[in-house]
Design a protein around this motif. Structure first.
Motif, PDB file in Angstrom:
ATOM      1  N   THR A 174       3.535  -1.477   3.853  1.00 39.31           N
ATOM      2  CA  THR A 174       2.944  -0.164   3.652  1.00 39.31           C
ATOM      3  C   THR A 174       3.993   0.931   3.557  1.00 39.31           C
ATOM      4  O   THR A 174       5.011   0.911   4.260  1.00 39.31           O
ATOM      5  N   GLY A 187       0.833  -1.195   0.000  1.00 39.62           N
ATOM      6  CA  GLY A 187       0.000   0.000   0.000  1.00 39.62           C
ATOM      7  C   GLY A 187       0.864   1.239   0.000  1.00 39.62           C
ATOM      8  O   GLY A 187       1.691   1.424   0.899  1.00 39.62           O
ATOM      9  N   THR A 196      -7.141  -2.482   9.444  1.00 40.87           N
ATOM     10  CA  THR A 196      -7.426  -2.292   8.030  1.00 40.87           C
ATOM     11  C   THR A 196      -8.939  -2.268   7.842  1.00 40.87           C
ATOM     12  O   THR A 196      -9.685  -2.775   8.687  1.00 40.87           O
ATOM     13  N   PRO A 237       1.224  -5.276   9.101  1.00 37.97           N
ATOM     14  CA  PRO A 237       2.164  -5.286   7.983  1.00 37.97           C
ATOM     15  C   PRO A 237       3.433  -6.044   8.346  1.00 37.97           C
ATOM     16  O   PRO A 237       3.737  -6.248   9.516  1.00 37.97           O
ATOM     17  N   THR A 245      -3.840   3.002   2.410  1.00 38.04           N
ATOM     18  CA  THR A 245      -3.182   1.903   3.111  1.00 38.04           C
ATOM     19  C   THR A 245      -4.182   1.087   3.931  1.00 38.04           C
ATOM     20  O   THR A 245      -4.010  -0.116   4.097  1.00 38.04           O
ATOM     21  N   ALA A 281      -0.708   3.663   9.223  1.00 38.04           N
ATOM     22  CA  ALA A 281       0.183   2.603   8.768  1.00 38.04           C
ATOM     23  C   ALA A 281       0.648   1.685   9.888  1.00 38.04           C
ATOM     24  O   ALA A 281       1.202   0.618   9.622  1.00 38.04           O
TER      25      ALA A 281
END
Length: 350
Positions: A118, A93, A135, A152, A100, A130
């Protein structure tokens, strides 16, 4: 200057790297990559990451919260499937917090979950969206009502991207850094309001890293918001209502600025320290978009269904004092009274 690193712990630890020139140095172990970015991102950012990663597929999505819809989410999944992105591939992202958030939800659900990386390019994205693995997308009924926790593998915050931001977008993103000062690290408050807090300033990276560290430490202790992580929502109950009611005419960071002042008024009303001078000072510095005419009843339905609500009512994140947040329920009469005080204050701040 060497990039700074902030560690995020938990079952799936990762590192947030803060520094200049990082887009060109991004590397991931996966051979097949889907790059997701907003359509209004500077082409040079996209081209730099494409040169670094050679993505299998690049997907452009609508800017800002326009990408956080079920329709866009479904379209991105279809494009990844059409490109045959494999289970051992990755989603990257690139962009602001909305992009993101969407990319992370795509990664969490495509083929039941693929690796996610990200590259936030806005202050708001770096300090908040981030980090932490939240999400998701929005529904017409409210913000972030559909999503998943999907951490992430790594986060790279290239501070060079901040020099391209309009000043109002940079000030918008500062709300989350200031919030981290209110709830955990008061040293951030004067640093955010300092004339030196601007893109290109030598001290910016250290301030960003310290603001990120607040969130990193909280999500390490409470990755799925079972308790302490809810404190990161200071100011967000009213903020999400403002965003939904205005159809995002009030952007997230500005809505948080407004919401923090309301939460400070509520905190004072329930016996906490009077921190409203801090939140007023931030609003004067941020200079958010003026609000339309609205009433408490306009916003109440959104606050009542906010994700911080439960069977016993709506909870607000409040402050006993700087660095001492707590979750509390506020009587309806107090909510209405302080809403009127909040509206009066906003006329004075302007």
């Amino acid at each position: 200057m060497q990039p700074l690193e902030v560690k995020v712990g938990g079952e799936q630890p990762y590192t947030v790297t803060v520094g200049a020139g990082l887009l060109a140095r991004v590397r991931v172990p996966q051979r097949h990559v889907a790059l997701i970015h907003p359509a209004d991102l500077p082409p040079a950012f996209v081209e730099t990451v494409q040169a670094a990663l050679s993505p299998t597929v690049t997907v452009s999505v609508p800017p800002r919260d326009g990408c956080k819809t079920l329709a866009v989410y479904a379209d991105v999944l279809s494009q990844l499937a059409a490109a045959n992105l494999p289970r051992d591939g990755a989603v990257v992202g690139l962009g602001g917090g909305a992009a993101t958030d969407l990319a992370g939800f795509v990664a969490a659900s495509y083929l039941r979950g693929v690796a996610f990386y990200t590259l936030p390019t806005t202050l708001l994205g770096m300090v908040d969206a981030a980090v932490g693995g939240k999400t998701g997308v929005n529904l017409p009924e409210g913000k972030n009502l559909v999503g998943a926790f999907w951490p992430p593998q790594a986060v790279w915050c290239d501070t060079d991207t901040l020099t391209t931001l309009p000043s109002e977008i940079f000030r918008e993103g500062a709300a989350e850094a200031y919030k981290h000062g209110l709830i955990a690290d008061p040293s951030l408050l004067p640093r955010v309001l300092s004339p030196d807090f601007r893109p290109g300033d030598p001290g910016l990276e250290a301030t960003l890293a310290d603001a990120i560290r607040v969130k990193a430490e909280v999500v390490t202790r409470d990755p799925t918001e079972q308790g302490e992580r809810a404190h990161l929502n200071f100011g967000h109950t009213l903020a999400h209502a403002l965003e939904a009611h205005t159809h995002h005419a009030i952007p997230h960071g500005e809505a948080v600025g407004y919401g923090m002042h309301y939460a400070a008024l509520l905190s004072r009303a329930l016996g906490g320290a009077d921190l409203t001078a801090h939140t007023r000072a931030f609003l004067r510095w941020q200079r958010p978009t003026p609000l339309p005419d609205l009433t408490f009843d306009d916003l109440w339905p959104y606050m009542a269904r906010d994700k911080k609500a439960d069977a016993d009512g709506v909870r607000f994140v409040l402050l006993h004092d700087l660095g001492r947040p707590y979750l509390g329920r506020v009587p309806g009469a107090v909510l209405r009274r302080e809403f009127a005080a909040w509206q009066t204050d906003l006329t004075l701040v302007r």
